[in-house]
Design a protein around this motif. Sequence first.
Motif, PDB file in Angstrom:
ATOM      1  N   THR A   7       0.822  -1.209   0.000  1.00 46.95           N
ATOM      2  CA  THR A   7       0.000   0.000   0.000  1.00 46.95           C
ATOM      3  C   THR A   7       0.853   1.255   0.000  1.00 46.95           C
ATOM      4  N   VAL A   8       1.941   1.236   0.762  1.00 48.83           N
ATOM      5  CA  VAL A   8       2.841   2.387   0.862  1.00 48.83           C
ATOM      6  C   VAL A   8       4.262   1.902   0.639  1.00 48.83           C
ATOM      7  N   GLU A   9       5.002   2.633  -0.194  1.00 50.60           N
ATOM      8  CA  GLU A   9       6.396   2.264  -0.451  1.00 50.60           C
ATOM      9  C   GLU A   9       7.272   3.509  -0.476  1.00 50.60           C
ATOM     10  N   LEU A  10       8.354   3.472   0.285  1.00 54.26           N
ATOM     11  CA  LEU A  10       9.368   4.511   0.242  1.00 54.26           C
ATOM     12  C   LEU A  10      10.601   3.927  -0.435  1.00 54.26           C
ATOM     13  N   ALA A  11      11.105   4.598  -1.456  1.00 56.90           N
ATOM     14  CA  ALA A  11      12.255   4.102  -2.216  1.00 56.90           C
ATOM     15  C   ALA A  11      13.379   5.130  -2.171  1.00 56.90           C
ATOM     16  N   SER A  12      14.470   4.789  -1.491  1.00 57.49           N
ATOM     17  CA  SER A  12      15.660   5.645  -1.390  1.00 57.49           C
ATOM     18  C   SER A  12      15.300   7.067  -0.952  1.00 57.49           C
ATOM     19  N   ALA A  23      17.214  14.099   8.343  1.00 60.04           N
ATOM     20  CA  ALA A  23      16.192  13.407   9.131  1.00 60.04           C
ATOM     21  C   ALA A  23      15.962  11.990   8.637  1.00 60.04           C
ATOM     22  N   LEU A  24      16.079  11.775   7.317  1.00 55.59           N
ATOM     23  CA  LEU A  24      15.969  10.441   6.726  1.00 55.59           C
ATOM     24  C   LEU A  24      17.134  10.254   5.770  1.00 55.59           C
ATOM     25  N   ASP A  25      17.759   9.073   5.840  1.00 51.66           N
ATOM     26  CA  ASP A  25      18.978   8.828   5.084  1.00 51.66           C
ATOM     27  C   ASP A  25      18.827   7.566   4.228  1.00 51.66           C
ATOM     28  N   ASN A  26      18.337   7.764   2.991  1.00 45.83           N
ATOM     29  CA  ASN A  26      18.237   6.671   2.022  1.00 45.83           C
ATOM     30  C   ASN A  26      17.377   5.510   2.543  1.00 45.83           C
ATOM     31  N   VAL A  27      16.158   5.839   2.947  1.00 46.40           N
ATOM     32  CA  VAL A  27      15.243   4.847   3.519  1.00 46.40           C
ATOM     33  C   VAL A  27      14.429   4.168   2.416  1.00 46.40           C
ATOM     34  N   THR A  28      14.470   2.856   2.398  1.00 40.75           N
ATOM     35  CA  THR A  28      13.647   2.058   1.492  1.00 40.75           C
ATOM     36  C   THR A  28      12.870   1.055   2.344  1.00 40.75           C
ATOM     37  N   ILE A  29      11.541   1.150   2.274  1.00 43.43           N
ATOM     38  CA  ILE A  29      10.697   0.279   3.107  1.00 43.43           C
ATOM     39  C   ILE A  29       9.299   0.213   2.495  1.00 43.43           C
ATOM     40  N   GLY A  30       8.615  -0.911   2.658  1.00 41.68           N
ATOM     41  CA  GLY A  30       7.249  -1.045   2.178  1.00 41.68           C
ATOM     42  C   GLY A  30       6.305  -1.441   3.300  1.00 41.68           C
ATOM     43  N   PHE A  31       5.049  -1.044   3.164  1.00 40.09           N
ATOM     44  CA  PHE A  31       4.009  -1.379   4.132  1.00 40.09           C
ATOM     45  C   PHE A  31       2.876  -2.077   3.376  1.00 40.09           C
ATOM     46  N   HIS A  32       2.650  -3.340   3.705  1.00 42.43           N
ATOM     47  CA  HIS A  32       1.696  -4.151   2.960  1.00 42.43           C
ATOM     48  C   HIS A  32       0.253  -3.879   3.375  1.00 42.43           C
ATOM     49  N   HIS A  33      -0.638  -4.108   2.415  1.00 46.18           N
ATOM     50  CA  HIS A  33      -2.074  -3.964   2.641  1.00 46.18           C
ATOM     51  C   HIS A  33      -2.546  -4.863   3.788  1.00 46.18           C
ATOM     52  N   HIS A  64      11.479   8.420  -3.751  1.00 44.24           N
ATOM     53  CA  HIS A  64      10.077   8.361  -4.160  1.00 44.24           C
ATOM     54  C   HIS A  64       9.211   7.769  -3.061  1.00 44.24           C
ATOM     55  N   VAL A  65       7.981   8.289  -2.964  1.00 41.99           N
ATOM     56  CA  VAL A  65       6.975   7.766  -2.047  1.00 41.99           C
ATOM     57  C   VAL A  65       5.743   7.400  -2.868  1.00 41.99           C
ATOM     58  N   VAL A  66       5.347   6.128  -2.795  1.00 39.02           N
ATOM     59  CA  VAL A  66       4.186   5.650  -3.553  1.00 39.02           C
ATOM     60  C   VAL A  66       3.112   5.203  -2.571  1.00 39.02           C
ATOM     61  N   VAL A  67       1.922   5.776  -2.706  1.00 40.74           N
ATOM     62  CA  VAL A  67       0.773   5.418  -1.871  1.00 40.74           C
ATOM     63  C   VAL A  67      -0.376   5.003  -2.777  1.00 40.74           C
ATOM     64  N   ASP A  68      -0.869   3.797  -2.560  1.00 44.58           N
ATOM     65  CA  ASP A  68      -2.012   3.310  -3.324  1.00 44.58           C
ATOM     66  C   ASP A  68      -1.751   3.395  -4.830  1.00 44.58           C
ATOM     67  N   GLY A  69      -0.483   3.117  -5.215  1.00 48.46           N
ATOM     68  CA  GLY A  69      -0.123   3.112  -6.624  1.00 48.46           C
ATOM     69  C   GLY A  69       0.210   4.463  -7.219  1.00 48.46           C
ATOM     70  N   ARG A  70       0.168   5.528  -6.425  1.00 49.01           N
ATOM     71  CA  ARG A  70       0.454   6.881  -6.918  1.00 49.01           C
ATOM     72  C   ARG A  70       1.759   7.395  -6.323  1.00 49.01           C
ATOM     73  N   ASP A  71       2.634   7.891  -7.171  1.00 47.06           N
ATOM     74  CA  ASP A  71       3.915   8.439  -6.733  1.00 47.06           C
ATOM     75  C   ASP A  71       3.687   9.873  -6.264  1.00 47.06           C
ATOM     76  N   VAL A 163      -4.553   3.905   3.689  1.00 47.27           N
ATOM     77  CA  VAL A 163      -3.660   3.733   4.839  1.00 47.27           C
ATOM     78  C   VAL A 163      -4.043   4.715   5.934  1.00 47.27           C
ATOM     79  N   LEU A 164      -3.917   4.262   7.164  1.00 51.05           N
ATOM     80  CA  LEU A 164      -4.145   5.106   8.339  1.00 51.05           C
ATOM     81  C   LEU A 164      -2.815   5.267   9.063  1.00 51.05           C
ATOM     82  N   PHE A 165      -2.338   6.502   9.145  1.00 49.55           N
ATOM     83  CA  PHE A 165      -1.115   6.809   9.876  1.00 49.55           C
ATOM     84  C   PHE A 165      -1.466   7.333  11.263  1.00 49.55           C
ATOM     85  N   GLY A 166      -0.710   6.909  12.263  1.00 58.15           N
ATOM     86  CA  GLY A 166      -0.908   7.408  13.623  1.00 58.15           C
ATOM     87  C   GLY A 166       0.418   7.895  14.197  1.00 58.15           C
ATOM     88  N   ASP A 167       0.476   9.147  14.615  1.00 52.75           N
ATOM     89  CA  ASP A 167       1.684   9.700  15.230  1.00 52.75           C
ATOM     90  C   ASP A 167       1.454   9.780  16.731  1.00 52.75           C
TER      91      ASP A 167
END
Length: 243
Positions: A7-12, A23-33, A64-71, A163-167
């Motif tokens: 659902t959410v992907e952060l690439a580099s 604050a962020l240093d080359n973070v690549t991570i995905g969050f599955h549906h 790049h940040v991709v949410v629900d297929g949109r960059d 996606v629901l984000f909670g801080d």
Amino acid sequence: MERLHTTVELASVTKHYSHGVTALDNVTIGFHHGTFTAVMGPSGSGKSTLLQCAAGLDKPTSGHVVVDGRDLTRLSERKLTLLRRDRIGFVFQSFNLLPSLTAAQNVALPLRLAGRLPDPELVEQSLASVGLADRAAHRPAELSGGQQQRVAIARALVTRPAVLFGDEPTGALDTNTSRDVLRLLRSLVDKQAQTVVMVTHDPAAAAYADRVLFLADGRVCGELADPTPEAVASRMLTLEESC
């Protein structure tokens, strides 16, 4: 085996601020549906910046940040605003409810701000999903802190976001009330396949997630699946040494 949809992907993703802080240093991570991820790390590790970039509230310096297929990094401000409004939910430590509005009116607010006539049935369903169907006519002052946060969650869910984000969504609540809200988030994942990403400092809160993502100095320092409070606390003690 069913392939998990991301659902959410952060690439580099890198985020520099003007005062020389990375604050962020080359973070690549995905969050599955349909999964629940807790994000943890020491103060200044980049947790909130990761959430803000993932939610389109802040722009990364690169990556790049991709949410629900949109960059998100390729969208105009207008299209980004529309995507945030329709496909991204956000819950903060403070409830941010309007005191003059009822619970139902607070939940309907994102729809009204979008120029849409709120569907009373949809608002009722959102309140029912957080266990507050019988509190629709109550104003925030007539609700407990936990109930107010539940209204805030219902408001975030009314657009049926990807996606629901909670801080730190339980940061202003006592232990018992926090547990109720965390059980609610867990239930939304298990019963409605809602994707949830939550920043927290509390190992007990993180243990409600499917996995815990650890950050230090703006970098991903590993993750923990099927976490327990003890395992999370132990990993936090050695986090900066292992990163």
